[in-house]
Design a protein around this motif. Structure first.
Motif, PDB file in Angstrom:
ATOM      1  N   GLY A   1       0.860  -1.175   0.000  1.00  0.00           N
ATOM      2  CA  GLY A   1       0.000   0.000   0.000  1.00  0.00           C
ATOM      3  C   GLY A   1       0.894   1.222   0.000  1.00  0.00           C
ATOM      4  N   SER A   2       0.532   2.211  -0.781  1.00  0.00           N
ATOM      5  CA  SER A   2       1.366   3.411  -0.842  1.00  0.00           C
ATOM      6  C   SER A   2       0.518   4.671  -0.908  1.00  0.00           C
ATOM      7  CB  SER A   2       2.271   3.322  -2.088  1.00  0.00           C
ATOM      8  OG  SER A   2       3.100   4.432  -2.152  1.00  0.00           O
ATOM      9  N   SER A   3      -0.579   4.581  -1.676  1.00  0.00           N
ATOM     10  CA  SER A   3      -1.401   5.776  -1.875  1.00  0.00           C
ATOM     11  C   SER A   3      -2.690   5.744  -1.062  1.00  0.00           C
ATOM     12  CB  SER A   3      -1.748   5.911  -3.358  1.00  0.00           C
ATOM     13  OG  SER A   3      -2.374   4.717  -3.780  1.00  0.00           O
ATOM     14  N   GLY A   4      -2.979   4.636  -0.402  1.00  0.00           N
ATOM     15  CA  GLY A   4      -4.226   4.521   0.358  1.00  0.00           C
ATOM     16  C   GLY A   4      -4.206   5.391   1.610  1.00  0.00           C
ATOM     17  N   GLN A   5      -5.361   5.506   2.237  1.00  0.00           N
ATOM     18  CA  GLN A   5      -5.489   6.357   3.436  1.00  0.00           C
ATOM     19  C   GLN A   5      -4.538   5.931   4.551  1.00  0.00           C
ATOM     20  OE1 GLN A   5      -9.418   7.890   4.679  1.00  0.00           O
ATOM     21  NE2 GLN A   5     -10.168   5.966   3.847  1.00  0.00           N
ATOM     22  N   LEU A   6      -4.545   4.639   4.832  1.00  0.00           N
ATOM     23  CA  LEU A   6      -3.752   4.169   5.960  1.00  0.00           C
ATOM     24  C   LEU A   6      -2.263   4.163   5.612  1.00  0.00           C
ATOM     25  CD1 LEU A   6      -3.983   3.348   8.834  1.00  0.00           C
ATOM     26  CD2 LEU A   6      -4.658   1.062   8.121  1.00  0.00           C
ATOM     27  N   ALA A   7      -1.956   3.835   4.364  1.00  0.00           N
ATOM     28  CA  ALA A   7      -0.549   3.846   3.942  1.00  0.00           C
ATOM     29  C   ALA A   7       0.021   5.258   4.091  1.00  0.00           C
ATOM     30  CB  ALA A   7      -0.429   3.364   2.496  1.00  0.00           C
ATOM     31  N   GLN A   8      -0.727   6.249   3.635  1.00  0.00           N
ATOM     32  CA  GLN A   8      -0.228   7.627   3.735  1.00  0.00           C
ATOM     33  C   GLN A   8      -0.155   8.080   5.198  1.00  0.00           C
ATOM     34  OE1 GLN A   8      -0.929  10.500   0.613  1.00  0.00           O
ATOM     35  NE2 GLN A   8      -2.543   9.196  -0.190  1.00  0.00           N
ATOM     36  N   SER A   9      -1.068   7.591   6.002  1.00  0.00           N
ATOM     37  CA  SER A   9      -1.017   7.954   7.427  1.00  0.00           C
ATOM     38  C   SER A   9       0.168   7.277   8.115  1.00  0.00           C
ATOM     39  CB  SER A   9      -2.338   7.566   8.109  1.00  0.00           C
ATOM     40  OG  SER A   9      -3.416   8.218   7.475  1.00  0.00           O
ATOM     41  N   LEU A  10       0.518   6.080   7.669  1.00  0.00           N
ATOM     42  CA  LEU A  10       1.725   5.424   8.209  1.00  0.00           C
ATOM     43  C   LEU A  10       2.966   6.235   7.826  1.00  0.00           C
ATOM     44  CD1 LEU A  10       0.952   1.646   7.509  1.00  0.00           C
ATOM     45  CD2 LEU A  10       1.368   2.657   9.754  1.00  0.00           C
ATOM     46  N   ARG A  11       2.947   6.775   6.610  1.00  0.00           N
ATOM     47  CA  ARG A  11       4.081   7.609   6.171  1.00  0.00           C
ATOM     48  C   ARG A  11       4.160   8.879   7.025  1.00  0.00           C
ATOM     49  NH1 ARG A  11       2.803   7.527   1.058  1.00  0.00           N
ATOM     50  NH2 ARG A  11       4.225   5.996   0.194  1.00  0.00           N
ATOM     51  N   ASP A  12       2.983   9.480   7.286  1.00  0.00           N
ATOM     52  CA  ASP A  12       2.938  10.741   8.065  1.00  0.00           C
ATOM     53  C   ASP A  12       3.452  10.562   9.495  1.00  0.00           C
ATOM     54  OD1 ASP A  12       1.681  11.934   5.913  1.00  0.00           O
ATOM     55  OD2 ASP A  12      -0.328  11.865   6.786  1.00  0.00           O
ATOM     56  N   THR A  13       3.256   9.364  10.051  1.00  0.00           N
ATOM     57  CA  THR A  13       3.515   9.170  11.490  1.00  0.00           C
ATOM     58  C   THR A  13       4.733   8.288  11.759  1.00  0.00           C
ATOM     59  OG1 THR A  13       1.976   7.294  11.465  1.00  0.00           O
ATOM     60  CG2 THR A  13       1.065   9.406  12.110  1.00  0.00           C
ATOM     61  N   LYS A  14       5.465   7.973  10.719  1.00  0.00           N
ATOM     62  CA  LYS A  14       6.602   7.046  10.824  1.00  0.00           C
ATOM     63  C   LYS A  14       7.644   7.523  11.837  1.00  0.00           C
ATOM     64  CE  LYS A  14       9.834   7.405   7.715  1.00  0.00           C
ATOM     65  NZ  LYS A  14      10.988   7.524   8.601  1.00  0.00           N
ATOM     66  N   PRO A  15       8.065   6.665  12.770  1.00  0.00           N
ATOM     67  CA  PRO A  15       9.150   7.063  13.671  1.00  0.00           C
ATOM     68  C   PRO A  15      10.414   7.366  12.861  1.00  0.00           C
ATOM     69  CG  PRO A  15       8.091   5.035  14.432  1.00  0.00           C
ATOM     70  CD  PRO A  15       7.542   5.312  13.067  1.00  0.00           C
ATOM     71  N   ALA A  16      11.204   8.314  13.370  1.00  0.00           N
ATOM     72  CA  ALA A  16      12.357   8.812  12.604  1.00  0.00           C
ATOM     73  C   ALA A  16      13.346   7.706  12.233  1.00  0.00           C
ATOM     74  CB  ALA A  16      13.060   9.897  13.414  1.00  0.00           C
ATOM     75  N   ASP A  17      13.473   6.713  13.089  1.00  0.00           N
ATOM     76  CA  ASP A  17      14.491   5.673  12.825  1.00  0.00           C
ATOM     77  C   ASP A  17      13.985   4.534  11.941  1.00  0.00           C
ATOM     78  OD1 ASP A  17      12.711   4.740  14.723  1.00  0.00           O
ATOM     79  OD2 ASP A  17      14.224   3.525  15.747  1.00  0.00           O
TER      80      ASP A  17
END
Ligand SMILES: NC(=O)c1ccc[n+]([C@@H]2O[C@H](COP(=O)([O-])OP(=O)(O)OC[C@H]3O[C@@H](n4cnc5c(N)ncnc54)[C@H](OP(=O)(O)O)[C@@H]3O)[C@@H](O)[C@H]2O)c1
Length: 287
Positions: free
Chosen positions: A7-23
């Motif tokens: 998943g890359s463009s879906g709602q949850l995929a983009q939210s995972l990208r937004d909230t990804k821990p820095a490491d």
């Protein structure tokens, strides 16, 4: 830990990208890189990337269209998931897979527990349920299923964004008032998934996660209007009238009641779900 996210463009995929821990350096897999309706492509990408953790937030999510093309839904929501689980079992990887409240028939009157009897009403729910069964059969020790419901976010299309558009375009709206569930802001769910990955909390089994509280679609629409007016996202108020499911027929039947009991996952991650209204305000402020 190497992480591969389907998943890359879906709602949850983009939210995972937004909230990804820095490491964390996850690889997001889009449809062009791997078409989930082709099981061979799923196996090939997994063997190439060799992830230690798979997070599957891709899926065939067109609930009504699934009635017309059940085979496509089954390939993406069942066969692709089976391939992921087989890989996880063979390689000792962890597999976090997202599922849905639509695995239930909605006849219960109290929040559904993860172990409650399932019984989907349509092809989408059936294909997601089949995916759950496949994952638990192939890799019971390596699969964490997280069922969620009524997902919305600033990304993609969803109920909140559709309501805001209709409230601008129309003078009046009728919204279904006999289906009850819990809205879920994708960002909050994404943070919960990262909490699992970041704190080594992976524990196989079936879990539920939605925002706290429950309402009908009509109550949700009224809340969206009220909060959007206060946030300056709407300039006028229109009447929002309750209608029944019968008044608004759709190709796929939906559960009348699909409130999920979140306690099992809340206990595991040590976070209580955020009240739905608080998350709605947050989403509107980020839109
Ligand atoms: N949305 C909800 O209300 C809801 C409720 C309960 C559970 N869930 C579950 O939560 C998960 C995430 O939902 P979401 O709202 O983030 O979904 P979404 O926004 O509809 O995104 C689905 C993703 O799956 C991808 N996808 C679909 N078919 C594919 C294929 N054949 N090959 C590769 N990728 C494919 C889509 O890619 P394209 O962008 O290329 O189409 C899209 O990125 C799903 O498992 C869903 O079943 C969602």
């Amino acid at each position: 830990m190497s992480i591969l996210i389907f998943g890359s463009s879906g709602q949850l995929a983009q939210s995972l990208r937004d909230t990804k821990p820095a490491d964390k350096r996850p690889t997001f897999i889009d449809r062009d890189t791997c078409d989930l309706s082709d099981p061979d492509q799923v196996t090939t990408i997994l063997e190439k990337k060799k992830p230690e953790l798979i997070i599957n937030v891709a899926g065939y999510t067109a609930v009504d269209k699934a009635e017309e093309e059940p085979q496509q839904a089954q390939l993406v929501n069942e066969e692709a998931v089976r391939c992921m689980a087989k890989y996880a079992h063979a390689r000792g990887a962890q597999f976090i897979h997202l599922s849905t409240d639509f695995v239930f028939d909605g006849t219960k009157q109290t929040p559904y527990l993860p172990g409650d009897a399932t019984g989907s009403l349509g092809e989408y729910g059936q294909s997601k349920l089949a995916g759950e069964f496949a994952a638990l059969k192939e890799a019971p020790e390596s699969t964490m299923i997280i069922r969620t419901a009524w997902v919305y976010s600033e990304h993609g299309s969803n109920f909140v964004k559709t309501m805001l558009r209709l409230m601008r375009e129309r003078d009046e709206l009728g919204v279904v008032d006999d289906q009850r569930g819990a809205p879920t802001y994708a960002r909050g769910l994404a943070e919960t998934i990262w909490q699992i990955a970041d704190h080594d909390l992976f524990t196989a089994g079936i879990y539920h996660w939605t925002d706290a509280g429950n309402i009908t679609w009509c109550e949700f629409a009224k809340a969206i209007q009220k909060e959007a007016l206060e946030a300056g996202r709407l300039s006028k108020s229109i009447p929002i009238n309750p209608i029944t499911t019968e008044d608004y027929p759709t190709p796929a039947a939906r559960p009348a009641y699909s409130v999920l009991d979140n306690n099992k996952l809340a206990k595991l991650v040590g976070i209580e779900p955020t009240p739905w209204r608080q998350n709605l305000k947050l989403m509107l402020s980020r839109l």
